[in-house]
Design a protein around this motif. Structure first.
Motif, PDB file in Angstrom:
ATOM      1  N   TRP A  66       0.926  -1.302  -0.078  1.00 50.68           N
ATOM      2  CA  TRP A  66      -0.039  -0.040  -0.008  1.00 50.68           C
ATOM      3  C   TRP A  66       0.757   1.042  -0.375  1.00 50.68           C
ATOM      4  N   LEU A 104      -8.887  -0.221  -4.216  1.00 43.76           N
ATOM      5  CA  LEU A 104      -7.797  -0.074  -3.324  1.00 43.76           C
ATOM      6  C   LEU A 104      -7.830   1.668  -3.033  1.00 43.76           C
ATOM      7  N   LEU A 108      -7.379   3.239   0.591  1.00 47.02           N
ATOM      8  CA  LEU A 108      -6.439   4.212   1.102  1.00 47.02           C
ATOM      9  C   LEU A 108      -6.877   5.621   1.178  1.00 47.02           C
TER      10      LEU A 108
END
Length: 153
Positions: A66, A104, A108
């Protein structure tokens, strides 16, 4: 479907241990008799009533990657989802879909807000309210019946 809490499982099994029948407990607690059998077997075998872990699909981009994804987005904030997918595939050798990349980035907290690189297109101004209609639109006479109304010259 959401799993039942440990508290509910314990209350149900305590009621059965106190003498309540399985069928009556199933009706009272709103679960099936096979669920009660499974919980009793789980308590006997493991000593715990905690719900089992539900396995899911392995994430295409794991937690360890990440920060690299966040750095990629910071380096090219105006890139599209497809461009981010291409950059990720080139840098890490694993191709992800735009939908996966979107999920994703949302997880985030990095929404893809695009800055306008070109000026906005020039658009026609709307006609003022109550003003004349453009010559291409004509009004047709209307009637509440299903047949055409006669037109008057």
């Amino acid at each position: 479907m959401k799993q039942y809490s440990v508290d509910r499982r314990e209350r149900l099994l305590r009621a059965i241990d106190a003498g309540l029948g399985q069928a009556e407990a199933a009706r009272l607690f709103g679960v099936g008799t096979s669920t009660i059998k499974r919980w009793r077997r789980q308590r006997r075998d493991t000593g715990s009533l905690a719900p089992r872990v539900r396995p899911g699909r392995r994430p295409r981009i794991g937690l360890a990657a990440w920060p690299a994804l966040a750095a990629q987005v910071a380096a090219a904030p105006d890139a599209t989802l497809g461009e981010h997918c291409d950059r990720w595939a080139a840098a890490h050798g694993e191709r992800v879909s735009p939908a996966t990349m979107s999920r994703l980035l949302t997880r985030l907290g990095l929404p893809l807000k695009k800055s306008r690189s070109t000026p906005a297109n020039r658009t026609r101004r709307p006609a003022p309210r109550g003003g004349p209609r453009p010559p291409t639109s004509t009004r047709r006479p209307s009637s509440s019946s299903t047949r055409w109304a006669p037109t008057r010259p």
